[in-house]
Design a protein around this motif. Structure first.
Motif, PDB file in Angstrom:
ATOM      1  N   TRP A  57      53.567  29.130 -57.811  1.00  0.00           N
ATOM      2  CA  TRP A  57      54.394  28.519 -56.777  1.00  0.00           C
ATOM      3  C   TRP A  57      55.879  28.796 -57.005  1.00  0.00           C
ATOM      4  N   ASP A  58      56.317  28.828 -58.269  1.00  0.00           N
ATOM      5  CA  ASP A  58      57.737  29.034 -58.543  1.00  0.00           C
ATOM      6  C   ASP A  58      58.173  30.482 -58.341  1.00  0.00           C
ATOM      7  N   GLN A  59      57.222  31.383 -58.014  1.00  0.00           N
ATOM      8  CA  GLN A  59      57.574  32.775 -57.729  1.00  0.00           C
ATOM      9  C   GLN A  59      57.611  33.058 -56.229  1.00  0.00           C
ATOM     10  N   ILE A  60      57.373  32.025 -55.408  1.00  0.00           N
ATOM     11  CA  ILE A  60      57.353  32.194 -53.957  1.00  0.00           C
ATOM     12  C   ILE A  60      58.725  31.889 -53.374  1.00  0.00           C
ATOM     13  N   ALA A  61      59.220  32.821 -52.529  1.00  0.00           N
ATOM     14  CA  ALA A  61      60.527  32.628 -51.886  1.00  0.00           C
ATOM     15  C   ALA A  61      60.389  31.813 -50.609  1.00  0.00           C
ATOM     16  N   THR A  62      59.408  32.160 -49.761  1.00  0.00           N
ATOM     17  CA  THR A  62      59.119  31.411 -48.538  1.00  0.00           C
ATOM     18  C   THR A  62      57.757  31.862 -48.028  1.00  0.00           C
ATOM     19  N   LEU A  63      57.307  31.235 -46.942  1.00  0.00           N
ATOM     20  CA  LEU A  63      55.990  31.577 -46.397  1.00  0.00           C
ATOM     21  C   LEU A  63      55.923  31.163 -44.939  1.00  0.00           C
ATOM     22  N   GLU A  64      54.906  31.672 -44.248  1.00  0.00           N
ATOM     23  CA  GLU A  64      54.682  31.278 -42.865  1.00  0.00           C
ATOM     24  C   GLU A  64      53.187  31.251 -42.589  1.00  0.00           C
ATOM     25  N   SER A  65      52.805  30.440 -41.601  1.00  0.00           N
ATOM     26  CA  SER A  65      51.394  30.295 -41.255  1.00  0.00           C
ATOM     27  C   SER A  65      51.268  29.800 -39.834  1.00  0.00           C
ATOM     28  N   ASP A  66      50.246  30.273 -39.132  1.00  0.00           N
ATOM     29  CA  ASP A  66      49.923  29.781 -37.795  1.00  0.00           C
ATOM     30  C   ASP A  66      48.852  28.700 -37.848  1.00  0.00           C
ATOM     31  N   GLN A  67      48.381  28.341 -39.060  1.00  0.00           N
ATOM     32  CA  GLN A  67      47.403  27.267 -39.200  1.00  0.00           C
ATOM     33  C   GLN A  67      48.079  25.907 -39.070  1.00  0.00           C
ATOM     34  N   GLU A  68      47.275  24.913 -38.704  1.00  0.00           N
ATOM     35  CA  GLU A  68      47.734  23.536 -38.809  1.00  0.00           C
ATOM     36  C   GLU A  68      47.435  23.071 -40.227  1.00  0.00           C
ATOM     37  N   LEU A  69      48.470  22.682 -40.973  1.00  0.00           N
ATOM     38  CA  LEU A  69      48.338  22.336 -42.373  1.00  0.00           C
ATOM     39  C   LEU A  69      48.955  20.978 -42.653  1.00  0.00           C
ATOM     40  N   LEU A  70      48.398  20.302 -43.644  1.00  0.00           N
ATOM     41  CA  LEU A  70      48.947  19.035 -44.094  1.00  0.00           C
ATOM     42  C   LEU A  70      49.861  19.323 -45.284  1.00  0.00           C
ATOM     43  N   ILE A  71      51.130  18.976 -45.147  1.00  0.00           N
ATOM     44  CA  ILE A  71      52.123  19.207 -46.189  1.00  0.00           C
ATOM     45  C   ILE A  71      52.441  17.866 -46.845  1.00  0.00           C
ATOM     46  N   LYS A  72      52.139  17.744 -48.129  1.00  0.00           N
ATOM     47  CA  LYS A  72      52.340  16.488 -48.841  1.00  0.00           C
ATOM     48  C   LYS A  72      53.483  16.636 -49.840  1.00  0.00           C
ATOM     49  N   GLU A  73      54.513  15.811 -49.635  1.00  0.00           N
ATOM     50  CA  GLU A  73      55.637  15.780 -50.573  1.00  0.00           C
ATOM     51  C   GLU A  73      55.517  14.610 -51.545  1.00  0.00           C
ATOM     52  N   SER A  74      54.481  13.808 -51.374  1.00  0.00           N
ATOM     53  CA  SER A  74      54.170  12.715 -52.298  1.00  0.00           C
ATOM     54  C   SER A  74      52.674  12.469 -52.232  1.00  0.00           C
ATOM     55  N   ALA A  75      52.156  11.710 -53.195  1.00  0.00           N
ATOM     56  CA  ALA A  75      50.720  11.447 -53.226  1.00  0.00           C
ATOM     57  C   ALA A  75      50.289  10.491 -52.132  1.00  0.00           C
ATOM     58  N   GLU A  76      51.204   9.660 -51.621  1.00  0.00           N
ATOM     59  CA  GLU A  76      50.835   8.618 -50.670  1.00  0.00           C
ATOM     60  C   GLU A  76      50.565   9.148 -49.270  1.00  0.00           C
ATOM     61  N   GLY A  77      51.294  10.142 -48.827  1.00  0.00           N
ATOM     62  CA  GLY A  77      51.121  10.588 -47.448  1.00  0.00           C
ATOM     63  C   GLY A  77      51.630  12.000 -47.270  1.00  0.00           C
ATOM     64  N   GLY A  78      51.530  12.515 -46.029  1.00  0.00           N
ATOM     65  CA  GLY A  78      51.968  13.868 -45.762  1.00  0.00           C
ATOM     66  C   GLY A  78      52.304  14.060 -44.301  1.00  0.00           C
ATOM     67  N   GLU A  79      52.795  15.237 -43.977  1.00  0.00           N
ATOM     68  CA  GLU A  79      53.167  15.589 -42.612  1.00  0.00           C
ATOM     69  C   GLU A  79      52.270  16.699 -42.111  1.00  0.00           C
ATOM     70  N   ARG A  80      51.682  16.490 -40.946  1.00  0.00           N
ATOM     71  CA  ARG A  80      50.822  17.508 -40.341  1.00  0.00           C
ATOM     72  C   ARG A  80      51.708  18.496 -39.587  1.00  0.00           C
ATOM     73  N   ALA A  81      51.791  19.727 -40.108  1.00  0.00           N
ATOM     74  CA  ALA A  81      52.609  20.765 -39.487  1.00  0.00           C
ATOM     75  C   ALA A  81      51.716  21.691 -38.677  1.00  0.00           C
TER      76      ALA A  81
END
Length: 335
Positions: A57-81
């Motif tokens: 992960w620390d070698q990744i500069a950026t990324l893109e996706s056309d999938q609907e993904l759940l992005i979690k910045e904490s263990a409690e919840g996340g954002e559906r992108a």
């Protein structure tokens, strides 16, 4: 004119790449495929040219996706992108969810996964292994063994369930007939530490020790848990209740250490796994006990596998010491 338009359209479609997720690395490389999972350290990217690739992960500069993904910045919840867009700033990604796009630091993301219909951050995995062993000679023997293991996690909670059944015949007489079931609930305190409570029950139709019930609780540590494998260790204080076939009962407390390890060692085709428990009774029941297994699982398809494993049951320092090793080959399914 019409033919010319069709030709132009065909050339456009031929030169336009199929929709795929894209990952840009800090060294300038660009990889295309399908993002499968990210959990703290490795991003798993499934590609047509190299299978499943685990990226730091620390070698990744950026990324893109056309999938609907759940992005979690904490263990409690996340954002559906609804999609991910590459950021011009290295170390960031843009979340598009139908509202104003939001740029987040890659370092702040703890988990990326496909959202589930009911519990968005639910992850569920498991396997069923069945083994059959037939021996014909001076003494005929048939051995039937089935084991089920599954795990589900959402948020800070993880549910673990196991079960198994073993039946053996010696010259058409039943020599082994037992089953067991176990359930454990983990509550994570942070990314690695958790507290576990568990209940285990064993029933034997043949042996003198007819029933075993164990209730335990204690802390655990999760070293890693992602699509490439998992490793956790748990320390438990247990109370065990034994019932013998003559009606006698016995209860005692014990300290034990459990481990659960699995790792794909050849892509996602060959899996090394091991689990077990070593315990020290706080009474003169035995010096120590060991119940462990180690094996290899070869994935024939995405869901079917062949397995080879060795199981060890050991009770030392007690009347009628137990020391058994069982080897088996079998077929299984996984998810």
């Amino acid at each position: 004119m019409y033919v010319k338009s069709l030709l132009c359209l065909g050339l456009t479609l031929a030169t336009t790449p199929l929709l795929a997720d894209t990952v840009w690395l800090k060294n300038g490389d660009r990889l295309s495929g399908t993002i499968r999972f990210f959990d703290g350290a490795k991003l798993l990217l499934k590609t047509e040219y190299g299978g499943a690739i685990a990226l730091d992960w620390d070698q990744i500069a950026t990324l893109e996706s056309d999938q609907e993904l759940l992005i979690k910045e904490s263990a409690e919840g996340g954002e559906r992108a609804k999609s991910l867009h590459a950021s011009a700033e290295p170390g960031k990604v843009i979340l598009a969810n139908g509202e104003a796009p939001r740029t987040v630091e890659l370092a702040s993301i703890q988990q990326i996964l496909k959202p589930k219909p009911l519990v968005e951050d639910l992850t569920w995995k498991g396997n069923i292994d069945a083994g059959l062993d037939y021996k014909r000679g001076e003494a005929d023997s048939d051995d039937y063994d089935i084991d089920v293991k599954t795990q589900a996690r959402h948020g800070l909670w993880r549910h673990n369930a196991e079960g198994g059944y073993n039946r053996q015949y010696q010259d058409d007489l039943v020599s082994t007939d037992n089953w067991y079931a176990e359930y454990a609930l983990d509550r994570f305190l942070d990314e690695h530490w958790f507290w576990q409570g568990r209940l285990e029950y064993k029933h034997d139709q043949i042996e003198e020790l007819e029933r075993q019930r164990t209730v335990g609780t204690g802390p655990g540590y999760q070293f890693w848990d992602n699509e490439l494998g998992a490793f956790s260790v748990t320390g438990l204080l247990n109370r065990s209740d034994y019932q013998f076939d003559d009606g006698r009962k016995e209860s005692f407390y014990a300290l034990s250490t459990k481990w659960d390890y699995n790792r794909y060692v050849v892509g996602k085709t060959v899996e090394l796994f091991s689990s077990g428990e070593v315990g020290k009774p706080l009474a003169n029941v035995a010096d120590y006990t060991l119940d462990a297994e180690v094996g290899l699982r070869y994935k024939v398809t995405d869901w079917a596998s062949l397995n080879m494993k060795a199981e060890k049951d050991l009770v030392s320092g007690a009347d009628g010491e137990l020391d058994e090793t069982h080897y088996s080959l079998g077929f299984g399914v996984g998810w």
